[in-house]
Write an enzyme that holds these catalytic residues in place. Structure first.
Site, PDB file in Angstrom:
ATOM      1  N   THR A 198      44.298  67.787   6.816  1.00  0.00           N
ATOM      2  CA  THR A 198      45.716  67.490   6.649  1.00  0.00           C
ATOM      3  C   THR A 198      46.216  66.622   7.770  1.00  0.00           C
ATOM      4  OG1 THR A 198      47.903  68.408   6.531  1.00  0.00           O
ATOM      5  CG2 THR A 198      46.345  69.556   7.907  1.00  0.00           C
ATOM      6  N   GLU A 284      57.497  58.465   4.603  1.00  0.00           N
ATOM      7  CA  GLU A 284      58.053  57.206   5.109  1.00  0.00           C
ATOM      8  C   GLU A 284      58.890  56.499   4.053  1.00  0.00           C
ATOM      9  OE1 GLU A 284      55.168  55.896   8.778  1.00  0.00           O
ATOM     10  OE2 GLU A 284      54.662  55.190   6.782  1.00  0.00           O
TER      11      GLU A 284
END
Lengths: 415, 415
Positions: A198, A284
């Protein structure tokens, strides 16, 4: 299972102190005024030695901190006491990366008077830029001095890169009549497509549990949380989750499978799934969280593969940004998922706080109100429900829309 | 091998007539004034029956035209005479899709007085909208009437969707002292991540060659051209390449492996690689063509996998849009490619008409002039050279940058 949500992030677990400061690690070119003095380094420390589990990126390019942490935990027999993590520089693909990552461990170990093999080190930021060790050297005594049982926020903000919000989550649960805690912090928000590991995540617990079961729980829950998350399809070089258990809740140690272990895993899922959701929502440039829930799959892997395929589709993500119910793109992404199911049995619904609408039945489009669909898609959290109508397994994958700001952020990240 | 580039696209091959018109297929909502009357349907027809090869999308969702074309070629023993293709509507995921695609074949077959099994049908455009058959019915007699040996451009423009330029390429080559021709047209420009097939492509040749070798050549060259192309990672439901050989060049038929077959494959590569390049350069919203060339790989598949991984990276694509020499993202994408190589031996160079610069050696960053790098990246065609320094295989993958316009186009494509 319902858990009491707890404040305090990594400090929700008894016996964990944290601190975070700005030490002066620079981005290669000029920082903006907003990012210039944000916290860039943190530590957290347990009052006693912790059983420790970790998973790492499957990228062949592995950040130097990943390699050093892995070696440390091997040497210490999966014991750790402290974590040091910095942002703004990934310390990856540098000739002196290992040396610098080891120096970070040594400097902190010396200051805390602990074995250096019991330190976990992590870095996130730009790849391939030499990490300046001087500001870290100067910062470590200050970090140790500022350690406190409630400085979790100072730490959580220090690992932020393009993140717009800090990510923390913690719960309280009971083992054997004893109250235990499990809390974590995570860092987004680009280069996120975890693969058997991750993005940067740190989890603490005061629950007593054996090393083996700790690793088993972490590996199992990673698969259905962080590994079902994609912001942009790019698997980072510095992915890591560490899970430290110091046993200070004083429960009878969990040493075998059974109800207690299941409770522990549920608590871990609760924290990791919520952090995953936060990571997706703060992807983002993201304006919308996308949750894709596959049901009716013949097995878990099929459910995961289909759900991930949808949240990874650039075309679908752009359509969600445009609030366009272009379900053909959903079915297209379901169709190219490398999994075994009958496309002619697939149903698709779109859902949000504004309602739910069916857009596809048995792999074929059905008439629906575009007006109602637009209303549903105007919400900031969108669920895509895919029923494979085969058997009973389900899975969730998390992602976000693809926006102008994603391009803007990543067209000019380094400079 | 050097080939003479030839005008004429699909009509460069002797005996192929084409036509293209606006028949009135509507986008679901309102067309813009620019797209309103663009050609939306075309046909092309060979003077004699053609040996025919084809490859199709591996997406589980297959457009109705794909299913009908496949069945037709099975029934006809891989013989075809005519192609009919429309844009603006993909005729996919509709309850009456097969019926409509078959009607297109039947109507054209009747008008040309040929067996309907010798018609190839293709559609591209929005998924899941009912295809209006009336304008097609009215259009077909007109299309047949307008057939001409030099209407390749009318046909090539009729398959354009979000394409900004038409894509045609043709070459002349010699087999056994006889001049042969091979030409093609292709359609971009989004939902492009071919998987054992490609976007919509039609290729003709007047070279005489057996059906078996035709299919062998097509499958082999697709693998190293269209299948090495990615605009956005989304494998379309309507991908198809068809290759029709009518033998009208009157060469001795190619029926076995050897020099003639190799020449034929080189000509096919020349046309397909150039069309692939055009597709990449005209990717949705693209401002720059990206070619990633992997060398020094232990085998072809490794070279392809690594090169594709780089052109598929959203982060890298956004960096190229920003003209930012963020090579860490290249190495990151190399690192998560599912292939076997030593990351510590990887070199990376950036190249364009403005020069070449090394940015990474042995998997580690090296100092380079940011100014020079920016100059190189300011060009509109960028090459990324990746040397795995293992053995001698190489491959090229093609893609484009990720831009604001990609998001704009796809945030609001349907409406």
């Amino acid at each position: 299972m319902n858990f009491k949500v707890f404040d305090g992030g990594i400090c929700a677990s008894k016996g964990f102190k944290a601190s975070g400061i700005y030490c002066g690690i620079k981005r290669p070119a000029n920082d903006t005024p907003e990012t210039k003095h944000k916290n860039d380094i943190c530590i957290f420390v347990s009052d006693t030695v912790c059983n420790t589990a970790a998973v790492y990126t499957q990228n062949k390019v592995k950040g130097a901190p990943i390699l050093v942490t892995k070696k440390n935990l091997e040497k210490s027999g999966n014991k750790s006491i402290a974590v040091i993590a910095n942002s703004k520089n990934a310390n990856t693909c540098n000739a002196d990366g290992i040396e610098k990552a080891e120096a970070m461990c040594e400097l902190l170990a010396k200051e805390l008077n602990i074995p250096k093999e019991q330190v976990i080190v992590a870095s996130t930021g730009v790849i391939g830029q030499i990490l300046p060790i001087e500001p870290i050297k100067t910062g470590i005594p200050k970090l140790v001095k500022e350690l406190d049982y409630n400085k979790n926020i100072e730490a959580a903000t220090a690992i932020m890169t393009t993140d717009t919000v800090k990510k923390e989550y913690a719960v309280e649960f009971e083992i054997d009549g004893v109250k235990c805690h499990l809390g974590g912090m995570a860092k987004g928000s680009g280069m996120i497509h975890p693969n058997m590991a991750t993005t940067l995540n740190f989890i603490t617990t005061d629950c007593a549990i054996s090393s083996n079961l700790l690793q088993e729980a972490l590996s199992e829950i990673v698969k259905i949380t962080y590994n079902c998350l994609s912001i942009d399809g790019d698997t980072s070089t510095n992915d890591m989750v560490s899970l430290m258990a110091n046993g200070m809740a004083d429960n009878k140690e969990i040493t075998s499978h059974g109800a207690d272990f299941d409770t522990f895993k549920s608590a871990l899922y609760e924290v990791m799934a919520n952090l995953t959701r936060m990571l997706a929502k703060d992807g983002e440039g993201a304006t919308k969280l996308i949750e894709c829930i596959t049901s009716g799959a013949k097995d878990k892997d099929t459910a995961i593969t289909v759900a991930k395929s949808v949240v990874c589709s650039s075309l679908f993500k752009a359509a969600i940004f445009g609030e366009d119910a272009n379900w053909g793109r959903i079915l297209c992404a379901v169709g190219y998922a490398q999994a075994d199911f009958d496309i002619n049995k697939v149903d698709v619904d779109l859902k949000s706080k504004n309602g739910i609408i069916s857009v596809c039945k048995n792999g074929t489009g059905i008439e629906f109100s575009e007006e109602k669909a637009s209303e549903i898609l105007s919400a900031d959290e969108i669920s895509v429900l895919i029923n494979l109508n085969d058997r009973n397994e389900s899975a969730t994958a998390w992602g976000c829309d693809l926006t102008y700001d994603y391009v803007k952020i990543n067209g000019d990240y380094r400079t």
